[in-house]
Motif scaffolding. Structure first.
Motif, PDB file in Angstrom:
ATOM      1  N   ALA A 205      -2.149  -4.433   1.651  1.00 22.23           N
ATOM      2  CA  ALA A 205      -0.985  -4.962   2.688  1.00 22.23           C
ATOM      3  C   ALA A 205      -0.037  -4.009   2.632  1.00 22.23           C
ATOM      4  O   ALA A 205       0.517  -3.678   3.641  1.00 22.23           O
ATOM      5  CB  ALA A 205      -0.919  -6.408   2.360  1.00 22.23           C
ATOM      6  N   GLN A 206       0.680  -3.822   1.559  1.00 22.57           N
ATOM      7  CA  GLN A 206       2.122  -3.001   1.478  1.00 22.57           C
ATOM      8  C   GLN A 206       1.614  -1.776   1.735  1.00 22.57           C
ATOM      9  O   GLN A 206       2.473  -0.893   2.407  1.00 22.57           O
ATOM     10  CB  GLN A 206       2.668  -3.236  -0.055  1.00 22.57           C
ATOM     11  CG  GLN A 206       3.814  -2.610  -0.066  1.00 22.57           C
ATOM     12  CD  GLN A 206       4.751  -3.538   0.791  1.00 22.57           C
ATOM     13  OE1 GLN A 206       5.003  -4.724   0.909  1.00 22.57           O
ATOM     14  NE2 GLN A 206       5.834  -2.888   1.697  1.00 22.57           N
ATOM     15  N   GLY A 207       0.372  -1.090   1.166  1.00 21.43           N
ATOM     16  CA  GLY A 207       0.043   0.378   1.607  1.00 21.43           C
ATOM     17  C   GLY A 207      -0.058   0.467   2.988  1.00 21.43           C
ATOM     18  O   GLY A 207       0.547   1.386   3.796  1.00 21.43           O
ATOM     19  N   ALA A 208      -0.581  -0.565   3.759  1.00 20.90           N
ATOM     20  CA  ALA A 208      -0.638  -0.443   5.448  1.00 20.90           C
ATOM     21  C   ALA A 208       0.611  -0.713   5.903  1.00 20.90           C
ATOM     22  O   ALA A 208       1.046   0.110   6.965  1.00 20.90           O
ATOM     23  CB  ALA A 208      -1.563  -1.728   5.999  1.00 20.90           C
ATOM     24  N   LEU A 209       1.589  -1.495   5.476  1.00 25.85           N
ATOM     25  CA  LEU A 209       2.903  -1.316   6.194  1.00 25.85           C
ATOM     26  C   LEU A 209       3.823  -0.252   5.941  1.00 25.85           C
ATOM     27  O   LEU A 209       4.556   0.035   6.784  1.00 25.85           O
ATOM     28  CB  LEU A 209       3.879  -2.733   5.342  1.00 25.85           C
ATOM     29  CG  LEU A 209       3.166  -4.023   5.846  1.00 25.85           C
ATOM     30  CD1 LEU A 209       3.912  -5.029   4.915  1.00 25.85           C
ATOM     31  CD2 LEU A 209       3.481  -4.438   7.413  1.00 25.85           C
ATOM     32  N   ASP A 210       3.482   0.401   4.609  1.00 23.67           N
ATOM     33  CA  ASP A 210       4.265   1.717   4.619  1.00 23.67           C
ATOM     34  C   ASP A 210       3.523   2.894   5.054  1.00 23.67           C
ATOM     35  O   ASP A 210       4.087   3.975   4.995  1.00 23.67           O
ATOM     36  CB  ASP A 210       4.365   1.862   3.023  1.00 23.67           C
ATOM     37  CG  ASP A 210       5.354   0.700   2.175  1.00 23.67           C
ATOM     38  OD1 ASP A 210       5.972   0.140   3.111  1.00 23.67           O
ATOM     39  OD2 ASP A 210       5.207   0.523   1.044  1.00 23.67           O
ATOM     40  N   LEU A 211       2.384   2.789   5.600  1.00 22.79           N
ATOM     41  CA  LEU A 211       1.893   3.796   6.126  1.00 22.79           C
ATOM     42  C   LEU A 211       1.559   4.915   5.053  1.00 22.79           C
ATOM     43  O   LEU A 211       1.697   6.052   4.937  1.00 22.79           O
ATOM     44  CB  LEU A 211       2.720   4.677   7.193  1.00 22.79           C
ATOM     45  CG  LEU A 211       2.878   3.713   8.457  1.00 22.79           C
ATOM     46  CD1 LEU A 211       3.480   4.619   9.332  1.00 22.79           C
ATOM     47  CD2 LEU A 211       1.419   3.133   9.120  1.00 22.79           C
ATOM     48  N   PHE A 212       0.937   4.300   3.982  1.00 14.87           N
ATOM     49  CA  PHE A 212       0.571   4.911   2.650  1.00 14.87           C
ATOM     50  C   PHE A 212      -0.725   5.038   2.179  1.00 14.87           C
ATOM     51  O   PHE A 212      -1.311   4.328   1.657  1.00 14.87           O
ATOM     52  CB  PHE A 212       1.276   4.338   1.678  1.00 14.87           C
ATOM     53  CG  PHE A 212       1.716   5.255   0.223  1.00 14.87           C
ATOM     54  CD1 PHE A 212       1.116   6.223   0.006  1.00 14.87           C
ATOM     55  CD2 PHE A 212       2.305   4.324  -0.669  1.00 14.87           C
ATOM     56  CE1 PHE A 212       1.013   6.939  -0.970  1.00 14.87           C
ATOM     57  CE2 PHE A 212       2.674   5.210  -1.762  1.00 14.87           C
ATOM     58  CZ  PHE A 212       1.860   6.466  -2.176  1.00 14.87           C
ATOM     59  N   PRO A 213      -1.653   5.881   3.113  1.00 16.81           N
ATOM     60  CA  PRO A 213      -3.153   5.968   2.829  1.00 16.81           C
ATOM     61  C   PRO A 213      -3.558   6.253   1.514  1.00 16.81           C
ATOM     62  O   PRO A 213      -4.598   5.629   1.125  1.00 16.81           O
ATOM     63  CB  PRO A 213      -3.517   6.938   3.912  1.00 16.81           C
ATOM     64  CG  PRO A 213      -2.321   7.829   4.076  1.00 16.81           C
ATOM     65  CD  PRO A 213      -1.183   6.979   3.910  1.00 16.81           C
ATOM     66  N   ALA A 214      -2.959   6.866   0.595  1.00 15.52           N
ATOM     67  CA  ALA A 214      -3.125   7.308  -0.599  1.00 15.52           C
ATOM     68  C   ALA A 214      -3.304   5.834  -1.522  1.00 15.52           C
ATOM     69  O   ALA A 214      -4.224   5.570  -2.356  1.00 15.52           O
ATOM     70  CB  ALA A 214      -2.173   8.541  -1.210  1.00 15.52           C
ATOM     71  N   MET A 215      -2.230   5.012  -1.250  1.00 17.48           N
ATOM     72  CA  MET A 215      -2.294   3.836  -1.960  1.00 17.48           C
ATOM     73  C   MET A 215      -3.265   2.962  -1.562  1.00 17.48           C
ATOM     74  O   MET A 215      -3.817   2.071  -2.318  1.00 17.48           O
ATOM     75  CB  MET A 215      -0.899   3.389  -1.832  1.00 17.48           C
ATOM     76  CG  MET A 215      -0.577   1.981  -2.875  1.00 17.48           C
ATOM     77  SD  MET A 215      -0.763   2.398  -4.626  1.00 17.48           S
ATOM     78  CE  MET A 215       0.895   3.462  -4.704  1.00 17.48           C
TER      79      MET A 215
END
Length: 246
Positions: A205-215
């Protein structure tokens, strides 16, 4: 999956991301995923480090799974063995069976808040239905002449349960438990997407909010690995429980 297949997939991944056939904002490169893994493992991400996320998610899965085994398997066995119990319990079970586990999330939040108890409730329901269905089917799959032979030999009710009913239904019981375990992880991740202090779903969820595809990829990989480890452990228990099948 063979080593050569894994190597081919990894090589294609590296090639497609290195040449930017796949844009980096859409799909992370192996180097970016490695950097994200180091970040979450060493310094933390989404308020916890990787092992804390894994342990928290695993704890919730095991709690919900254990409660589902303790309630679903006995109910399925009882419904399969007794027409009276089936007539009593089956209407209610047929009523709740079509409800998707995720549909219980709002009600679980109303009842129990945003804490872990609500997630365990939803996980329990996801695992409960397959365990009941397969335990019931396991009893119904017993051949009639086996039951009659046990009765002719003077088997008591407790002996019938211990020596005939449970061992005969065991293959389908474990089939249901594997399905239940898979449902636990699917539901857990969805539950953790909505308010969680820690967990692999929180990482996603946090990766989606941060636009962080690697995470996001790191979270997905470790959900798969944690589920695979638990499935492997369940397979070992199955072998111990049914040594005649080995």
């Amino acid at each position: 999956m063979s080593v050569s297949t894994v190597a081919a997939v990894l090589a294609a991944w590296w090639l497609l991301t290195a040449t930017q056939v796949i844009p980096p904002e859409r799909f992370a490169s192996p180097d970016e995923v490695w950097a994200a893994l180091r970040q979450v493992a060493l310094t933390g991400y989404a308020d916890a480090r990787l092992h804390e996320h894994i342990l928290h998610s695993s704890k919730l899965v095991l709690m919900g799974f254990a409660v589902a085994i303790a309630t679903g398997v006995p109910l399925g066995l009882a419904m399969g063995w007794s027409r009276r119990i089936e007539a009593l319990a089956n209407p209610a079970f047929l009523l709740i069976r079509p409800i998707p586990p995720l549909a219980w999330i709002p009600l679980a939040i109303v009842w129990l808040g945003l804490g872990d108890a609500a997630k365990v409730l939803v996980i329990w329901f996801a695992a409960f239905v397959p365990s009941v269905i397969n335990s019931y089917a396991g009893v119904r799959s017993l051949e009639r002449h086996v039951i009659e032979a046990a009765r002719m030999l003077g088997a008591t009710r407790s002996m019938m349960l211990r020596e005939v009913l449970v061992p005969g239904a065991m293959p389908l019981i474990f089939t249901g438990l594997r399905l239940s375990l898979q449902a636990c992880w699917t539901t857990l991740v969805a539950g953790e997407l909505i308010g969680a202090a820690a967990g692999l779903g929180r990482v996603l969820a946090q990766g989606a909010l941060d636009l962080f595809p690697a995470m996001i990829l790191v979270g997905m990989v470790f959900v798969a690995l944690a589920g695979a480890v638990m499935t492997w452990a369940l397979g070992l228990i199955e072998q111990r429980a049914m040594p005649w099948r080995s």
